[in-house]
Design a protein around this motif. Structure first.
Motif, PDB file in Angstrom:
ATOM      1  N   SER A  45       0.828  -1.203   0.000  1.00  0.00           N
ATOM      2  CA  SER A  45       0.000   0.000   0.000  1.00  0.00           C
ATOM      3  C   SER A  45       0.863   1.255   0.000  1.00  0.00           C
ATOM      4  O   SER A  45       0.506   2.278  -0.606  1.00  0.00           O
ATOM      5  CB  SER A  45      -0.936   0.005   1.209  1.00  0.00           C
ATOM      6  N   ALA A  46       2.021   1.196   0.662  1.00  0.00           N
ATOM      7  CA  ALA A  46       2.941   2.332   0.633  1.00  0.00           C
ATOM      8  C   ALA A  46       3.495   2.536  -0.769  1.00  0.00           C
ATOM      9  O   ALA A  46       3.635   3.673  -1.233  1.00  0.00           O
ATOM     10  CB  ALA A  46       4.080   2.108   1.625  1.00  0.00           C
ATOM     11  N   ALA A  47       3.806   1.440  -1.457  1.00  0.00           N
ATOM     12  CA  ALA A  47       4.313   1.543  -2.822  1.00  0.00           C
ATOM     13  C   ALA A  47       3.263   2.130  -3.758  1.00  0.00           C
ATOM     14  O   ALA A  47       3.562   2.990  -4.588  1.00  0.00           O
ATOM     15  CB  ALA A  47       4.753   0.163  -3.317  1.00  0.00           C
ATOM     16  N   PHE A  88       2.126  10.238   4.532  1.00  0.00           N
ATOM     17  CA  PHE A  88       1.042   9.365   4.119  1.00  0.00           C
ATOM     18  C   PHE A  88       1.300   8.729   2.763  1.00  0.00           C
ATOM     19  O   PHE A  88       0.418   8.101   2.192  1.00  0.00           O
ATOM     20  CB  PHE A  88      -0.280  10.133   4.132  1.00  0.00           C
ATOM     21  N   ASP A  89       2.518   8.927   2.203  1.00  0.00           N
ATOM     22  CA  ASP A  89       2.994   8.064   1.127  1.00  0.00           C
ATOM     23  C   ASP A  89       3.680   6.845   1.736  1.00  0.00           C
ATOM     24  O   ASP A  89       3.391   5.712   1.396  1.00  0.00           O
ATOM     25  CB  ASP A  89       3.982   8.820   0.230  1.00  0.00           C
ATOM     26  N   ALA A 121       1.274   6.714  -6.850  1.00  0.00           N
ATOM     27  CA  ALA A 121       0.107   7.478  -7.287  1.00  0.00           C
ATOM     28  C   ALA A 121       0.202   8.959  -6.952  1.00  0.00           C
ATOM     29  O   ALA A 121      -0.632   9.745  -7.402  1.00  0.00           O
ATOM     30  CB  ALA A 121      -1.160   6.910  -6.654  1.00  0.00           C
ATOM     31  N   ASP A 122       1.193   9.338  -6.168  1.00  0.00           N
ATOM     32  CA  ASP A 122       1.317  10.734  -5.774  1.00  0.00           C
ATOM     33  C   ASP A 122       1.930  11.541  -6.922  1.00  0.00           C
ATOM     34  O   ASP A 122       3.125  11.460  -7.209  1.00  0.00           O
ATOM     35  CB  ASP A 122       2.200  10.844  -4.525  1.00  0.00           C
ATOM     36  N   ALA A 161      12.524   4.488  -2.097  1.00  0.00           N
ATOM     37  CA  ALA A 161      13.144   3.971  -3.312  1.00  0.00           C
ATOM     38  C   ALA A 161      12.412   4.481  -4.546  1.00  0.00           C
ATOM     39  O   ALA A 161      13.031   4.829  -5.560  1.00  0.00           O
ATOM     40  CB  ALA A 161      13.145   2.448  -3.283  1.00  0.00           C
ATOM     41  N   ILE A 162      11.084   4.531  -4.463  1.00  0.00           N
ATOM     42  CA  ILE A 162      10.294   5.056  -5.580  1.00  0.00           C
ATOM     43  C   ILE A 162      10.539   6.548  -5.755  1.00  0.00           C
ATOM     44  O   ILE A 162      10.708   7.056  -6.866  1.00  0.00           O
ATOM     45  CB  ILE A 162       8.796   4.760  -5.359  1.00  0.00           C
ATOM     46  N   LEU A 163      10.584   7.273  -4.632  1.00  0.00           N
ATOM     47  CA  LEU A 163      10.802   8.720  -4.704  1.00  0.00           C
ATOM     48  C   LEU A 163      12.211   9.066  -5.173  1.00  0.00           C
ATOM     49  O   LEU A 163      12.427  10.098  -5.806  1.00  0.00           O
ATOM     50  CB  LEU A 163      10.540   9.354  -3.337  1.00  0.00           C
TER      51      LEU A 163
END
Length: 274
Positions: A51-53, A72-73, A58-59, A146-148
Motif C-alpha cells: 500500500s505504501a508503494a 502518508f505516502d 500514485a502521488d 526507493a520510488i521517490l
C-alpha cells in the motif's frame, strides 16, 4: 504436595511455581504452533508495504523533485488501519481461542497464577508484534523512498520527522495487539471482542472532530488519532482551525491504552472462577 520415603523418614516434596520464562516459552510455542500465524503476518506486512508503494507511485506531486517527507505516502492510512485491525484481532485470539476451546481450564490448572499467564501472553504478543510492526514500518519507508529516489524526491532517515514516524508506525502493531488481548480477557467471546476492538480502534475516532475542544480531546485520546499526529512532519500554525493533538500527548496515548487494558485484564482474571 507429595512425599518421598527414605531411610530416615518422610521427606515432603513441593512443586515449585512456574517461572516466568517457562510461561513465556509456553505461550510462544502456542503462538508459533498456529499455522495461520505466519501466513497472516506475512500477508499483512506484504499488504502494508504494498500500500505504501501504491500510494507513493500514485502521488503526482512526487515528480516535482522537491525533497520533503510525505508521511502518508510512506505510511498510508489504508495499510496501517489494516495493520491495526489484524494486530488487534490476533492479540484477542491469543486469549479467546483458549476460552472457546476449553484449553483455558487446563492452563489454569497447570498454572494457578492466572495473572502470570496473562503477563506471559502479553509479553509474547508485544515481542511478536513489535517485530511485525518494525518490519512493516521499515519496509514501507524503504519502498516509498526507493520510488521517490527515482524522481530525486527521497529523504534519508535523518530527515526531520522521519524517525518519529518510523517508530510510531512500528509501535502501532504491538499497541493494538495488546489492546486486543486485554479486551479478549475482559469479554472472553470471539465475536464480541472483534467487534469491540474494531469499533474502539477504527470506528470511534472519526465520530469526534477537532472543531470543539471536548470532541477534540476525545479524538486525541484514540490510538489511530495519536498515530496520525505522530507521523505528521508539520506543526499547525496559530491560525489553524480546530484543536490539534500534541506529540507528547500522543506518545502518552500510545502508552496508556495497552497499560490500562492489560491492568484491567489482570484485575478481572484474578476474580473469575475460570
Amino acid at each position: 504436595m507429595t512425599t518421598l520415603g527414605s531411610g530416615s523418614g518422610i521427606i515432603p516434596l513441593t512443586e515449585s511455581p512456574a517461572r516466568f520464562r517457562d510461561l513465556f516459552a509456553s505461550e510462544w510455542i502456542k503462538t508459533r504452533s498456529l499455522r495461520s500465524t505466519p501466513w497472516t503476518i506475512g500477508l499483512t506486512v506484504l499488504f502494508v508495504v504494498g500500500s505504501a508503494a501504491v500510494a507513493t507511485s500514485a502521488d503526482k506531486a512526487a515528480g516535482s523533485g522537491h525533497a520533503d517527507f510525505r508521511p502518508f505516502d510512506a505510511y498510508p492510512a489504508a495499510g496501517f488501519w489494516t495493520l491495526m485491525l489484524v494486530a488487534g484481532s490476533m492479540g484477542a485470539l491469543t486469549v479467546v481461542s483458549e476460552y472457546s476451546s476449553g484449553l483455558i481450564r487446563t492452563t489454569t490448572v497447570a498454572v494457578p497464577a492466572r495473572g502470570s499467564v496473562v503477563l506471559a501472553k502479553a509479553a509474547v504478543t508485544a515481542a511478536l508484534w513489535t517485530a511485525v510492526g518494525t518490519a512493516a514500518s521499515t519496509g514501507s519507508f524503504l519502498v516509498s523512498q526507493a520510488i521517490l529516489n527515482e524522481r530525486h524526491a527521497g529523504v534519508p532517515i535523518t530527515h526531520p520527522g522521519v524517525l518519529r514516524a518510523l517508530v510510531a508506525s512500528a509501535l502501532l502493531a504491538p499497541v493494538c495487539a495488546l489492546i486486543g488481548l486485554g479486551l479478549g480477557v475482559l469479554l472472553r467471546h470471539g465475536a464480541a471482542t472483534m467487534v469491540t476492538s474494531v469499533f474502539t480502534l477504527l470506528m470511534l475516532p472519526p465520530m469526534f472532530s477537532e472543531g470543539d475542544r471536548w470532541s477534540a480531546d476525545i479524538n486525541h485520546a484514540m490510538v489511530s488519532a495519536a498515530w496520525k499526529r505522530l507521523v505528521q512532519n508539520w506543526e499547525p500554525g496559530p491560525g489553524s482551525l480546530g484543536y490539534t493533538a500534541t506529540v507528547p500527548g500522543s506518545w502518552i496515548v500510545y502508552a496508556l491504552w495497552p497499560l490500562i487494558t492489560i491492568a484491567l485484564a489482570l484485575l478481572v482474571v484474578r476474580r473469575r472462577d475460570v
